[in-house]
Design an enzyme around this catalytic site. Structure first.
Site, PDB file in Angstrom:
ATOM      1  N   HIS A  83       5.403   6.592 -26.445  1.00 58.80           N
ATOM      2  CA  HIS A  83       6.650   7.031 -25.804  1.00 58.80           C
ATOM      3  C   HIS A  83       7.274   5.858 -25.022  1.00 58.80           C
ATOM      4  O   HIS A  83       8.479   5.610 -25.113  1.00 58.80           O
ATOM      5  CB  HIS A  83       6.330   8.223 -24.892  1.00 58.80           C
ATOM      6  CG  HIS A  83       7.432   8.712 -24.017  1.00 58.80           C
ATOM      7  ND1 HIS A  83       8.010   9.964 -24.158  1.00 58.80           N
ATOM      8  CD2 HIS A  83       8.066   8.143 -22.954  1.00 58.80           C
ATOM      9  CE1 HIS A  83       8.951  10.110 -23.232  1.00 58.80           C
ATOM     10  NE2 HIS A  83       9.008   9.026 -22.481  1.00 58.80           N
ATOM     11  N   GLU A  84       6.435   5.130 -24.273  1.00 52.68           N
ATOM     12  CA  GLU A  84       6.950   4.013 -23.462  1.00 52.68           C
ATOM     13  C   GLU A  84       7.409   2.856 -24.344  1.00 52.68           C
ATOM     14  O   GLU A  84       8.417   2.206 -24.052  1.00 52.68           O
ATOM     15  CB  GLU A  84       5.876   3.511 -22.475  1.00 52.68           C
ATOM     16  CG  GLU A  84       5.277   4.546 -21.541  1.00 52.68           C
ATOM     17  CD  GLU A  84       6.284   5.381 -20.796  1.00 52.68           C
ATOM     18  OE1 GLU A  84       7.447   4.970 -20.686  1.00 52.68           O
ATOM     19  OE2 GLU A  84       5.910   6.481 -20.338  1.00 52.68           O
TER      20      GLU A  84
HETATM   21  O1  GNR Z   1       5.813  11.726 -17.104  1.00 54.23           O
HETATM   22  C1  GNR Z   1       5.905  11.739 -18.336  1.00 54.23           C
HETATM   23  N1  GNR Z   1       5.216  12.667 -19.027  1.00 54.23           N
HETATM   24  C2  GNR Z   1       5.080  12.663 -20.406  1.00 54.23           C
HETATM   25  C3  GNR Z   1       4.591  13.805 -21.014  1.00 54.23           C
HETATM   26  C4  GNR Z   1       4.414  13.839 -22.369  1.00 54.23           C
HETATM   27  C5  GNR Z   1       4.724  12.731 -23.143  1.00 54.23           C
HETATM   28  C6  GNR Z   1       5.244  11.593 -22.549  1.00 54.23           C
HETATM   29  C7  GNR Z   1       5.402  11.549 -21.189  1.00 54.23           C
HETATM   30  S1  GNR Z   1       6.029  10.108 -20.436  1.00 54.23           S
HETATM   31  C8  GNR Z   1       6.785  10.782 -19.020  1.00 54.23           C
HETATM   32  C9  GNR Z   1       7.283   9.680 -18.126  1.00 54.23           C
HETATM   33  C10 GNR Z   1       8.360   8.911 -18.849  1.00 54.23           C
HETATM   34  O2  GNR Z   1       9.462   9.326 -19.068  1.00 54.23           O
HETATM   35  N2  GNR Z   1       8.026   7.740 -19.322  1.00 54.23           N
HETATM   36  O3  GNR Z   1       8.911   7.047 -20.052  1.00 54.23           O
HETATM   37 NI    NI Z   2      10.266   8.451 -20.900  1.00 52.07          NI
END
Ligand code: GNR
Ligand code: NI
Length: 181
Positions: free
Chosen positions: A133-134
């Protein structure tokens, strides 16, 4: 230490492709500390530098229950991916929205730590999901891009409305404050 402002969808700056980190100086160390403080305060389990409008390839993550396992990934590369898994995701840049996204179940990542030393790690579970995701953020991509155009459009409209309401409330509060003087 300082709390940083997190950009919110559909801010076009979230679409910027981040550049590699080149200098491991004091400014970088301060930025990492500020990102952890911002992530813990939010609260979130990860934060990419793109979200705080610094377009370099830097990620902080802590998926531990007691917020005791801070991880830093600089200039990360995914070396291999295995399996598929669907997880309900959220994002600090898309507040209040949660939906399923399919990603690799396990990834092997190579990155630099905050001292500039290279390391490799296999990541799975929430840590693997969060890293993927990041890394998307660093390429200007958001989890809502995996949803249908219809869903994404509804989310954009809702967030634009929320933002306008917040601005209106702030203006009203400011006027109230001036009257009270
Ligand atoms: O806090 C976050 N929780 C999350 C939950 C499920 C999959 C990805 C995340 S990342 C997110 C924080 C965020 O937006 N990071 O970019
Ligand atoms: Ni995010």
């Amino acid at each position: 230490m300082a709390l940083l402002t997190i950009l919110e969808y559909p801010d076009p700056r979230l679409r910027t492709r981040a550049e590699p980190v080149a200098q491991f100086d004091d400014a970088l160390q301060r930025r990492i500390d500020d990102m952890f403080e911002t992530m813990y305060a939010a609260p979130g389990i990860g934060l990419a530098a793109s979200q705080i409008d610094w377009h370099h390839r830097l990620i902080v993550i802590d998926v531990s229950e007691d917020r005791s396992e801070p991880l830093v990934f600089i200039n990360p590369e995914i070396l291999s991916r295995q399996g598929k898994a669907k997880t309900e995701e959220g994002c600090l840049s898309v507040p209040g929205v949660f939906d399923d996204v399919q990603r690799a179940e396990q990834v092997r990542v190579r990155a630099l730590d905050r001292t500039g030393a290279v390391f490799e790690r296999d990541l799975d579970g929430m840590l693997g999901v969060c890293l993927q995701h990041e890394m998307d953020h660093l390429d200007g991509k958001l989890f809502v891009d995996y949803l249908s155009d219809l869903k994404r459009d509804r989310i954009r409209k809702k967030l634009e409305k929320d933002r306008k309401e917040r601005a209106a409330r702030r203006a009203a509060d400011t006027a109230q404050g001036h009257r009270a003087l």
